[in-house]
Each structure stands twice: as C-alpha cells, then as structure tokens.
Design an enzyme around this catalytic site. Structure first.
Site, PDB file in Angstrom:
ATOM      1  N   ASP A  31       4.856 -12.370  82.215  1.00 42.63           N
ATOM      2  CA  ASP A  31       5.616 -10.963  81.729  1.00 42.63           C
ATOM      3  C   ASP A  31       5.206 -10.795  80.309  1.00 42.63           C
ATOM      4  O   ASP A  31       4.603 -12.072  79.522  1.00 42.63           O
ATOM      5  CB  ASP A  31       7.201 -11.557  81.548  1.00 42.63           C
ATOM      6  CG  ASP A  31       8.237 -10.316  81.142  1.00 42.63           C
ATOM      7  OD1 ASP A  31       7.560  -9.102  81.337  1.00 42.63           O
ATOM      8  OD2 ASP A  31       9.090 -10.418  80.975  1.00 42.63           O
ATOM      9  N   ASN A  81       9.230  -3.542  91.232  1.00 42.90           N
ATOM     10  CA  ASN A  81       8.308  -2.863  90.277  1.00 42.90           C
ATOM     11  C   ASN A  81       7.877  -1.272  90.850  1.00 42.90           C
ATOM     12  O   ASN A  81       7.195  -0.502  89.994  1.00 42.90           O
ATOM     13  CB  ASN A  81       6.928  -3.656  90.168  1.00 42.90           C
ATOM     14  CG  ASN A  81       7.280  -4.912  89.236  1.00 42.90           C
ATOM     15  OD1 ASN A  81       6.623  -5.760  89.469  1.00 42.90           O
ATOM     16  ND2 ASN A  81       8.095  -4.810  88.323  1.00 42.90           N
TER      17      ASN A  81
END
Ligand code: FPP
Length: 239
Positions: free
Chosen positions: A10, A58
C-alpha cells in the site's frame, strides 16, 4: 524464518503525490519494488511470498488506473520472466482470473507454465483476489459436493476446518505466517482471510515504493521475536 509471507503493498498513490506524479507512476515504481522484494525474500530463505497486486474491490478504481494496472501486468510479467527463471521463482496466482483482459491472462499463463518446475521460492501474485470471495467459493464447492451424496447432512457434518481449506483457492499454499502491510493503514483488506486467524501482523508507515531490503529484515526480526501460541498458554508452547 516464516515459511509464507504476504504483503499488502500500500502507498503507491501517496508516494506518487509526494513526487508530483500521477498514480500510475506510483504503481510502476511499486512494481519495481515488487520485483526486488522477491529476490530479497528468496535470499533470506522465505519459501512462499504472496503479493496483493489487485483486489476484487480494485475494479472500482478510476478506469484509467485499472487499465494501467492491467497493462503493467501484461507488459512487466514477460519482462520479468528471465529474472524468475534465473532465481528459481515458481510463479502462481491466487484469485479469479476470468475477468482479467486476455493479454494479462496470457502473460500469467505463460509465466505459470514456464516457471512450474522452479523450486527456490513461490511467488503468489494475488489478482482479482478477495478473502471473502475465496471462502464463499469454497462454501459453494463444499455444498455442491455434499448435495451429490446420498446423505448430504452427514457430509456437511463431517466437514472440518482442514477439509474446508482443502476446497479453497489456497489449498496448495501453506498458511500465511506473516502479513506485512505498508502505507500506515492497519487493516487486512480482504487478504488471506481464512489464514489470518493465526497470521502474525506487521504494519509499517513506509510507502510501498520506498520499501527496502532493510525494511523487510526489520519485519522478519520482529516476527522472530513473537511467540505463536495458537490459543495455548506460553508455558504449554515452551514445553
Ligand atoms: C495500493 O496502493 C496498491 C495497489 C492497489 C496496487 C499494487 C500494485 C503494484 C505494487 C504494482 C504491481 C501490480 C501489478 C498488477 C502489475 P494505493 O494505490 O492504494 O496507494 P495509496 O493508498 O497511497 O493511494
């Protein structure tokens, strides 16, 4: 040394912002680091490495970003293949590949096929992966199989956590020992949910594109200082 390490990579977007660049530039840099981390993990003796490259959620990102990530995959995977062969990396994926663009699917299939006899480290790229979806798919398998039996209730009663896991996408991958998340958030985000029951968690504020071998070594040293009790007492574990 943990056998299986998973990483939630991330911070690509925030890193790009600090550089005055677009989000895709962050993912490109992130992909470079992902390539390096496989090498570091192999050298440190880790046998399985899961990288969370694209989650089921996503797809809801801006179209341009989704397209960019998919084309990164189709372009970079073939380029990384010689590296993987040289380092003995066996490439696998976890997740439902069916909605991926065909160029990405082809690149994945080629890498899986070419590396299938390598033994130094398994690289498990989690693509269109979601832990809840994985558990749901296993539940559907289990129910379908039970319904084919003369006594479906008995088949359902006979299920154990171990035979259930045998029906999961991760059935041929060892349970996750250590989960590292970069970028400062402290959540699991649908990654290896079933195994997370006893996975050791490690969070760092470092943004993924800044992640280095030293950061990985810190996480491993931290893991080595933990006592994994699996519900037992410390005295039981030590005896
Ligand atoms: C999270 O950072 C990262 C991702 C959703 C993608 C991870 C992808 C790579 C490391 C590149 C390799 C992967 C492929 C598919 C080729 P973020 O974008 O959420 O960062 P932010 O929280 O700073 O916005």
């Amino acid at each position: 040394m943990p056998h299986h390490v998973g990483i939630i990579m991330d911070g690509n977007g925030r890193w790009a912002k600090t550089q005055g660049k677009g989000r895709l530039e962050g993912h490109k840099k992130g992909a470079e680091v992902a390539r390096n981390v496989v090498q570091w993990a192999k050298n440190l003796g880790i046998k399985q490495l899961s990288l969370y490259a694209f989650s089921t959620e996503n797809w809801q990102r801006p179209k341009l970003e989704v397209r960019g990530l998919m084309s990164l995959l189709s372009v970079l995977l073939p380029k990384t293949l010689p590296d993987m062969m040289q380092n003995g990396v066996r490439f696998k994926t976890l997740g439902d590949l069916s909605p991926l663009p065909s160029s990405a699917k082809r690149a994945v299939q080629k890498a899986v096929e070419a590396t299938r006899h390598n033994t130094a480290i398994d690289l498990i790229l989690c693509l269109n992966y979601g832990g809840q979806q994985e558990i749901l798919a296993a539940t559907k398998n289990v129910l379908r199989q039970a319904l084919l039996q003369d006594h479906p209730e008995q088949a359902i009663e006979a299920l154990t956590t171990s035979t259930f896991r045998d029906q999961m996408w991760c059935h041929d991958i060892a349970p996750l020992d250590l989960l590292i998340r970069t970028g400062g958030e402290m959540r699991i985000s649908n990654f290896h949910l079933w195994d997370a029951a006893y996975t050791e968690l490690y969070f760092t504020n470092v943004l993924w594109p800044d992640y280095s071998q030293q950061h990985l070594q810190h996480a491993l040293a931290d893991f080595q200082g933990r006592e994994r009790r699996y519900g037992l007492t410390s005295e039981q574990v030590q005896s």
